[in-house]
Design a protein around this motif. Structure first.
Motif, PDB file in Angstrom:
ATOM      1  N   GLY A 285       0.710  -1.402  -0.047  1.00 21.00           N
ATOM      2  CA  GLY A 285       0.173  -0.033  -0.275  1.00 21.00           C
ATOM      3  C   GLY A 285       0.843   1.282   0.112  1.00 21.00           C
ATOM      4  O   GLY A 285       0.395   2.297  -0.460  1.00 21.00           O
ATOM      5  N   HIS A 286       2.025   1.208   0.567  1.00 20.32           N
ATOM      6  CA  HIS A 286       3.052   2.451   0.527  1.00 20.32           C
ATOM      7  C   HIS A 286       3.904   2.660  -0.616  1.00 20.32           C
ATOM      8  O   HIS A 286       4.546   3.719  -0.727  1.00 20.32           O
ATOM      9  CB  HIS A 286       3.863   2.216   1.762  1.00 20.32           C
ATOM     10  N   LEU A 287       3.611   1.647  -1.740  1.00 22.49           N
ATOM     11  CA  LEU A 287       4.578   1.938  -2.752  1.00 22.49           C
ATOM     12  C   LEU A 287       3.634   2.503  -4.022  1.00 22.49           C
ATOM     13  O   LEU A 287       2.406   2.470  -4.122  1.00 22.49           O
ATOM     14  CB  LEU A 287       5.063   0.528  -3.467  1.00 22.49           C
ATOM     15  N   ARG A 288       4.441   3.217  -4.743  1.00 16.08           N
ATOM     16  CA  ARG A 288       3.864   4.112  -5.997  1.00 16.08           C
ATOM     17  C   ARG A 288       3.360   2.905  -6.919  1.00 16.08           C
ATOM     18  O   ARG A 288       3.678   1.631  -7.122  1.00 16.08           O
ATOM     19  CB  ARG A 288       4.807   4.658  -6.630  1.00 16.08           C
ATOM     20  N   GLU A 289       2.143   3.360  -7.752  1.00 13.51           N
ATOM     21  CA  GLU A 289       1.468   2.522  -8.447  1.00 13.51           C
ATOM     22  C   GLU A 289       2.337   2.271  -9.723  1.00 13.51           C
ATOM     23  O   GLU A 289       1.994   0.971 -10.003  1.00 13.51           O
ATOM     24  CB  GLU A 289       0.263   3.058  -8.938  1.00 13.51           C
ATOM     25  N   ASP A 290       3.200   3.204 -10.119  1.00 11.79           N
ATOM     26  CA  ASP A 290       3.904   2.564 -11.559  1.00 11.79           C
ATOM     27  C   ASP A 290       4.871   1.267 -10.994  1.00 11.79           C
ATOM     28  O   ASP A 290       5.145   0.554 -11.926  1.00 11.79           O
ATOM     29  CB  ASP A 290       4.588   3.636 -12.096  1.00 11.79           C
ATOM     30  N   LEU A 291       5.357   1.444  -9.744  1.00  6.70           N
ATOM     31  CA  LEU A 291       6.350   0.275  -9.329  1.00  6.70           C
ATOM     32  C   LEU A 291       5.312  -1.284  -9.190  1.00  6.70           C
ATOM     33  O   LEU A 291       5.663  -2.348  -9.626  1.00  6.70           O
ATOM     34  CB  LEU A 291       7.046   0.762  -8.176  1.00  6.70           C
ATOM     35  N   LYS A 292       4.350  -0.620  -8.474  1.00  7.88           N
ATOM     36  CA  LYS A 292       3.463  -2.200  -8.265  1.00  7.88           C
ATOM     37  C   LYS A 292       3.141  -2.657  -9.481  1.00  7.88           C
ATOM     38  O   LYS A 292       2.654  -3.866  -9.651  1.00  7.88           O
ATOM     39  CB  LYS A 292       2.052  -1.602  -6.986  1.00  7.88           C
ATOM     40  N   SER A 293       2.582  -1.812 -10.485  1.00  6.43           N
ATOM     41  CA  SER A 293       2.175  -2.602 -11.653  1.00  6.43           C
ATOM     42  C   SER A 293       3.295  -3.455 -12.388  1.00  6.43           C
ATOM     43  O   SER A 293       3.265  -4.090 -13.122  1.00  6.43           O
ATOM     44  CB  SER A 293       1.851  -1.359 -12.877  1.00  6.43           C
ATOM     45  N   ARG A 294       4.504  -3.337 -11.948  1.00  7.34           N
ATOM     46  CA  ARG A 294       5.620  -3.916 -12.526  1.00  7.34           C
ATOM     47  C   ARG A 294       5.980  -5.179 -11.595  1.00  7.34           C
ATOM     48  O   ARG A 294       7.135  -5.778 -11.649  1.00  7.34           O
ATOM     49  CB  ARG A 294       7.130  -3.069 -12.533  1.00  7.34           C
ATOM     50  N   MET A 295       4.990  -5.563 -10.593  1.00  4.00           N
ATOM     51  CA  MET A 295       5.179  -6.532  -9.755  1.00  4.00           C
ATOM     52  C   MET A 295       4.278  -7.425  -9.864  1.00  4.00           C
ATOM     53  O   MET A 295       3.224  -7.551 -10.294  1.00  4.00           O
ATOM     54  CB  MET A 295       5.016  -6.304  -8.303  1.00  4.00           C
ATOM     55  N   VAL A 296       4.654  -9.111  -9.479  1.00  2.00           N
ATOM     56  CA  VAL A 296       3.793  -9.990  -9.398  1.00  2.00           C
ATOM     57  C   VAL A 296       3.942 -10.465  -7.767  1.00  2.00           C
ATOM     58  O   VAL A 296       4.845 -10.380  -7.227  1.00  2.00           O
ATOM     59  CB  VAL A 296       4.230 -11.217 -10.044  1.00  2.00           C
ATOM     60  N   THR A 297       2.525 -10.076  -7.175  1.00  2.00           N
ATOM     61  CA  THR A 297       2.510 -10.232  -5.743  1.00  2.00           C
ATOM     62  C   THR A 297       2.034 -11.442  -5.282  1.00  2.00           C
ATOM     63  O   THR A 297       1.037 -12.155  -5.550  1.00  2.00           O
ATOM     64  CB  THR A 297       1.550  -9.174  -5.312  1.00  2.00           C
TER      65      THR A 297
END
Length: 419
Positions: free
Chosen positions: A190-202
């Motif tokens: 939740g604390h991370l920027r959206e553009d970084l999260k969109s490059r993740m597999v969670t």
């Protein structure tokens, strides 16, 4: 040491001499560890998956769908020139996050010793030098990233030449080649920027590991090092089969940002009857929902439903002023903010545009549409709450129904009394 390498093709994989001729030269990069013992080849794809399930799977306290995403990440990493999303392991203390991260690292890279994860610093130069020295970098307990580091990592995922000044006393520039596969762990995104999260597999870890299933670190290291030749051979066989499937099989439609990884998942789905691509795309949505814990989001929805207009289709439209929002967010009773963040937070009007741009993608998936770049034309500082201020249009769609209901409750009981 014997100058051997692994050659993978759609027809299979073999151990070969490092090429060195007039056409190409294979040079071992300092970021790549030695594999160690020669890999052991399974007879086919089902046996390869059986090997991974037998040796690696017991370490992973995750559901079957997320296990498939991890296998897909490992295969994607082994495909030359591919872009790997950031593998993000989320779980509470004692859930085995570090063990899982290091097991994935060792499975795909091997080496003489079992790897250990490190701590993420907020100095961009330090982080970039660190990840340039390894093919896979693992960082523990990532709780917060600076905006500069977040933006840099979002670019580094695709590979980049990172330039920095060599010495403070000269104008010489050092160029660091970065092409990392990153593995992170933490409690929430939740604390991370959206553009970084969109490059993740969670990957969401299924709670604390029960006492009867916990293993001693030395036992884990022994099992993984002894089993690595079989694990690596299994991953090579899967990688070869995926290469062939991507050449001859159906082309999956990938809606998530990391399309190369999605293509690998689509190939594994065809080979093994999984639904890992759907699971990945669902995980992207779930990661966006972490933004529900952002008190800024509730402040915006509250203001739109308080002062905006409900349209015939049930959606809401309202203008949110930067001064209005910062006042609502930063002053008065702060029970909601304290519960959601654990600390007092402040927001100035100047910070609003940057915060909006960072969360725009996440909020859109939740049904909150921010009109970034759509400030009121001709009068971009309208009068709101009696003062002239910059303002942005916000639309709440049907997908934001629960947020709207929460905002209505705030209106009834008062912002400071909510929760």
């Amino acid at each position: 040491d014997d100058c051997k390498c692994v050659k993978i093709t759609p027809e299979g994989w073999t151990l070969a001499d490092m090429p060195a001729n007039s056409e190409k030269v294979f040079i071992k990069d300092q970021a790549v560890r030695e594999i160690g013992t020669d890999p052991v080849a399974p007879k086919d794809v089902p046996e390869a998956m059986g090997t991974l399930d037998r040796i690696l799977r017991p370490l992973f306290n995750v559901n079957e769908g997320d296990w498939h995403l991890i296998v897909g990440w490992m295969v994607n990493h082994l495909l030359a020139e591919r872009v790997s999303p950031i593998l993000m392991m989320l779980g509470t203390g004692g859930s085995g996050k570090s063990t899982m991260c290091n097991a994935v690292n060792y499975a795909v890279e091997g080496g003489r010793t079992f790897p250990r994860s490190g701590a993420m610093k907020n100095d961009v130069d330090d982080v970039m030098v660190t990840i340039a020295k390894k093919r896979v970098s693992v960082f523990d307990n990532v709780s917060k990233l600076s905006g500069e580091l977040s933006d840099t990592l979002a670019q580094a995922v695709y590979g980049m030449d990172y330039e920095k000044r060599e010495l403070r006393t000269t104008d010489d520039v050092a160029v660091i080649k970065v092409n990392p596969s990153l593995i992170l762990n933490g409690i929430t995104t939740g604390h991370l920027r959206e553009d970084l999260k969109s490059r993740m597999v969670t990957i969401r870890i299924a709670g604390t590991v029960p006492t009867d299933r916990q293993k001693d670190d030395l036992e884990i290291v022994r099992e993984q090092t002894e089993g690595h030749p079989e694990v690596y051979g299994a991953l090579l066989t899967l990688t070869s089969a995926v290469m062939k499937m991507m050449e001859t099989g159906p082309k999956p439609v990938v809606s998530a940002r990391m399309r190369e990884y999605g293509t690998v998942l689509g190939a594994l789905d065809s080979l093994l009857g999984w639904e890992s691509l759907k699971r990945y795309e669902k995980s992207v949505q779930e990661t966006s929902e972490d933004a529900l814990d952002d008190p800024l989001l509730m402040s915006v929805v509250y203001l739109v439903t308080k002062n905006g207009t409900q349209r015939a289709d049930g959606s809401w439209l309202g203008w949110v002023g930067t001064t209005q929002l910062s006042t609502e967010f930063s002053s008065g009773p702060s029970t909601l903010k304290a519960r959601l963040t654990g600390e007092e937070m402040r927001l100035t009007p100047r910070q609003v545009p940057d915060r909006f741009s960072r969360v725009q993608g996440d909020w859109r998936r939740l049904g909150v549409l921010l009109g970034i770049g759509e400030k009121a034309t001709g009068n971009n500082r309208p009068v709101i709450d009696g003062s002239r201020q910059a303002a942005y249009p916000v639309v709440l769609t049907h997908e934001a129904a629960q947020l709207i209901a929460d905002a209505q409750q705030i209106k009834e009981v008062g912002y400071g009394s909510y929760m």
